[in-house]
Write a protein that holds these residues in place. Structure first.
Motif, mmCIF file in Angstrom:
data_model
loop_
_atom_site.group_PDB
_atom_site.id
_atom_site.type_symbol
_atom_site.label_atom_id
_atom_site.label_comp_id
_atom_site.label_asym_id
_atom_site.label_seq_id
_atom_site.Cartn_x
_atom_site.Cartn_y
_atom_site.Cartn_z
ATOM 1 N N THR A 1 3.936 -1.995 -11.170
ATOM 2 C CA THR A 1 5.314 -2.480 -11.242
ATOM 3 C C THR A 1 6.111 -2.031 -10.024
ATOM 4 O OG1 THR A 1 5.294 -2.504 -13.660
ATOM 5 C CG2 THR A 1 7.448 -2.429 -12.577
ATOM 6 N N LEU A 2 5.999 -0.743 -9.673
ATOM 7 C CA LEU A 2 6.694 -0.248 -8.489
ATOM 8 C C LEU A 2 6.154 -0.910 -7.222
ATOM 9 C CD1 LEU A 2 6.945 3.570 -9.281
ATOM 10 C CD2 LEU A 2 8.843 1.960 -9.101
ATOM 11 N N GLY A 3 4.832 -1.039 -7.163
ATOM 12 C CA GLY A 3 4.215 -1.618 -5.977
ATOM 13 C C GLY A 3 4.602 -3.062 -5.739
ATOM 14 N N ASN A 4 4.871 -3.775 -6.814
ATOM 15 C CA ASN A 4 5.225 -5.190 -6.684
ATOM 16 C C ASN A 4 6.703 -5.414 -6.368
ATOM 17 O OD1 ASN A 4 2.666 -6.253 -7.071
ATOM 18 N ND2 ASN A 4 2.864 -6.317 -9.293
ATOM 19 N N TYR A 5 7.504 -4.340 -6.438
ATOM 20 C CA TYR A 5 8.917 -4.482 -6.082
ATOM 21 C C TYR A 5 9.039 -4.326 -4.572
ATOM 22 C CZ TYR A 5 13.955 -3.882 -5.940
ATOM 23 O OH TYR A 5 15.290 -4.041 -5.652
ATOM 24 N N PRO A 6 9.466 -5.351 -3.849
ATOM 25 C CA PRO A 6 9.370 -5.332 -2.377
ATOM 26 C C PRO A 6 10.241 -4.296 -1.695
ATOM 27 C CG PRO A 6 10.645 -7.245 -3.120
ATOM 28 C CD PRO A 6 10.039 -6.628 -4.348
ATOM 29 N N HIS A 7 11.210 -3.733 -2.388
ATOM 30 C CA HIS A 7 12.120 -2.791 -1.763
ATOM 31 C C HIS A 7 11.859 -1.348 -2.197
ATOM 32 C CE1 HIS A 7 14.073 -6.413 -0.497
ATOM 33 N NE2 HIS A 7 14.262 -6.783 -1.744
ATOM 34 N N PHE A 8 10.735 -1.109 -2.884
ATOM 35 C CA PHE A 8 10.360 0.255 -3.259
ATOM 36 C C PHE A 8 9.511 0.873 -2.157
ATOM 37 C CE2 PHE A 8 7.090 3.115 -4.945
ATOM 38 C CZ PHE A 8 7.910 4.149 -5.380
ATOM 39 N N PHE A 9 9.831 2.126 -1.780
ATOM 40 C CA PHE A 9 9.095 2.777 -0.708
ATOM 41 C C PHE A 9 8.575 4.161 -1.064
ATOM 42 C CE2 PHE A 9 11.760 -0.347 1.397
ATOM 43 C CZ PHE A 9 10.838 -0.965 2.233
ATOM 44 N N GLU A 10 9.334 4.976 -1.787
ATOM 45 C CA GLU A 10 8.909 6.359 -1.941
ATOM 46 C C GLU A 10 9.481 6.963 -3.218
ATOM 47 O OE1 GLU A 10 8.869 10.529 0.685
ATOM 48 O OE2 GLU A 10 9.853 8.725 1.435
ATOM 49 N N LEU A 11 8.663 7.805 -3.862
ATOM 50 C CA LEU A 11 9.079 8.572 -5.028
ATOM 51 C C LEU A 11 8.357 9.905 -4.936
ATOM 52 C CD1 LEU A 11 10.618 8.382 -7.798
ATOM 53 C CD2 LEU A 11 8.435 7.688 -8.800
ATOM 54 N N LYS A 12 9.088 11.020 -4.867
ATOM 55 C CA LYS A 12 8.437 12.290 -4.574
ATOM 56 C C LYS A 12 9.199 13.462 -5.176
ATOM 57 C CE LYS A 12 6.416 14.855 -0.710
ATOM 58 N NZ LYS A 12 6.175 14.881 0.753
ATOM 59 N N ARG A 13 8.461 14.506 -5.542
ATOM 60 C CA ARG A 13 9.058 15.776 -5.953
ATOM 61 C C ARG A 13 8.131 16.907 -5.533
ATOM 62 N NH1 ARG A 13 7.929 16.995 -12.334
ATOM 63 N NH2 ARG A 13 5.843 16.057 -12.478
ATOM 64 N N ALA B 1 0.841 -1.194 0.000
ATOM 65 C CA ALA B 1 0.000 0.000 0.000
ATOM 66 C C ALA B 1 0.874 1.241 0.000
ATOM 67 C CB ALA B 1 -0.925 0.009 1.213
ATOM 68 N N PHE B 2 0.373 2.305 -0.647
ATOM 69 C CA PHE B 2 1.117 3.554 -0.776
ATOM 70 C C PHE B 2 0.177 4.734 -0.618
ATOM 71 C CE2 PHE B 2 3.351 0.405 -3.309
ATOM 72 C CZ PHE B 2 4.663 0.537 -2.858
ATOM 73 N N PHE B 3 0.729 5.858 -0.180
ATOM 74 C CA PHE B 3 0.031 7.134 -0.246
ATOM 75 C C PHE B 3 0.167 7.663 -1.665
ATOM 76 C CE2 PHE B 3 1.063 11.830 0.213
ATOM 77 C CZ PHE B 3 -0.261 12.240 0.044
ATOM 78 N N GLY B 4 -0.953 7.984 -2.275
ATOM 79 C CA GLY B 4 -0.927 8.501 -3.638
ATOM 80 C C GLY B 4 -1.276 7.429 -4.647
ATOM 81 N N PRO B 5 -0.903 7.602 -5.919
ATOM 82 C CA PRO B 5 -0.078 8.706 -6.412
ATOM 83 C C PRO B 5 -0.803 10.046 -6.357
ATOM 84 C CG PRO B 5 -0.923 7.417 -8.252
ATOM 85 C CD PRO B 5 -1.299 6.687 -7.006
ATOM 86 N N VAL B 6 -0.048 11.096 -6.059
ATOM 87 C CA VAL B 6 -0.586 12.452 -6.033
ATOM 88 C C VAL B 6 -0.499 13.021 -7.439
ATOM 89 C CG1 VAL B 6 -0.290 14.770 -5.109
ATOM 90 C CG2 VAL B 6 0.047 12.784 -3.619
ATOM 91 N N LEU B 7 -1.644 13.329 -8.001
ATOM 92 C CA LEU B 7 -1.739 13.864 -9.361
ATOM 93 C C LEU B 7 -2.440 15.210 -9.320
ATOM 94 C CD1 LEU B 7 -3.139 10.587 -11.000
ATOM 95 C CD2 LEU B 7 -0.746 11.306 -10.955
ATOM 96 N N THR B 8 -2.142 16.072 -10.269
ATOM 97 C CA THR B 8 -2.858 17.337 -10.357
ATOM 98 C C THR B 8 -3.794 17.386 -11.558
ATOM 99 O OG1 THR B 8 -1.004 18.334 -11.562
ATOM 100 C CG2 THR B 8 -1.072 18.648 -9.166
ATOM 101 N N ARG B 9 -3.699 16.386 -12.427
ATOM 102 C CA ARG B 9 -4.633 16.265 -13.553
ATOM 103 C C ARG B 9 -5.005 14.798 -13.713
ATOM 104 N NH1 ARG B 9 -2.785 20.981 -17.852
ATOM 105 N NH2 ARG B 9 -1.889 22.357 -16.266
ATOM 106 N N ILE B 10 -6.083 14.555 -14.420
ATOM 107 C CA ILE B 10 -6.624 13.207 -14.529
ATOM 108 C C ILE B 10 -6.163 12.573 -15.831
ATOM 109 C CG2 ILE B 10 -8.722 11.809 -14.551
ATOM 110 C CD1 ILE B 10 -10.131 14.298 -13.259
#
Length: 207
Positions: free
Chosen positions: A185-197, A161-170
């Motif tokens: 793909t990112l969610g299924n990688y067990p060592h992925f946690f965060e991507l942010k800007r 589970a993740f917060f987001g993705p945060v989008l400003t358009r649909i």
């Protein structure tokens, strides 16, 4: 086999709304099964006295729609998607959101229930604590899945589970599908946690 997505939402959050409308687009181009579950910005921000007063007043208004979402989830779960779509359209696309204070959305809630043919008595929980225990349990499910220091929405893709993705358009059509594929793909990688800007624009519901 359908991709299962659990989507925890607070109807008053504009970022959550955009992400949810993205998922509605994804439903048209991918084999997905979305389970909609209430969460609460009121619960999320309890005790945060450092927040600006104006924002705390907005949070007070958020309790009502979340409580009504909870009673629908309990008594008419197959209509929760309809409720979120209807009240979210009013709050965001039609400019009735951004209100302040307890009970600010009472009229919007009543109108939404009437339009959907849902039990009008559901509106009575908006200004009571009658379903707060269950609402907190729904909310805690999201927190247990994603961890702390997050907001709305919370999405569970597969086992993560993740917060987001945060989008400003649909995203629309196949673009929505490709973004979903990348998220899975990112969610299924067990060592992925965060991507942010840093965000450089506000939400737009018409683009």
């Amino acid at each position: 086999m359908s991709e299962k997505v659990t989507f925890w939402f607070d109807a008053t959050c504009p970022f959550c709304w955009i992400t949810s409308r993205w998922m509605k687009e994804v439903e048209q181009v991918r084999d997905v099964q979305v389970q909609w579950v209430p969460m609460s910005l009121g619960v999320l921000n309890e005790g945060r006295d450092e927040l600006p007063e104006a924002y705390r007043e907005h949070i007070k208004a958020a309790w009502g729609p979340a409580r009504v979402a909870t009673i629908i989830a309990l008594q008419a779960p197959d209509r929760l998607d309809d409720y979120y779509t209807a009240i979210g359209t009013k709050l965001h696309n039609e400019g009735q959101g951004g209100q302040s204070g307890f009970g600010a959305y009472d009229e919007v809630i009543a109108t939404t229930l009437d339009e959907l043919g849902l039990d009008p008595s559901f509106a009575q929980v908006a200004n009571t604590q009658d379903v707060d225990k269950q609402m907190r349990e729904f909310h805690q499910q999201a927190m247990d899945a994603v961890g702390n220091d997050v907001g709305t929405p919370v999405l569970k893709l597969g086992d993560a589970a993740f917060f987001g993705p945060v989008l400003t358009r649909i995203p629309k059509g196949e673009e929505a599908g490709k973004l979903f594929d990348a998220s899975v793909t990112l969610g299924n990688y067990p060592h992925f946690f965060e991507l942010k800007r840093s965000r450089t624009e506000n939400p737009r519901f018409d683009a």
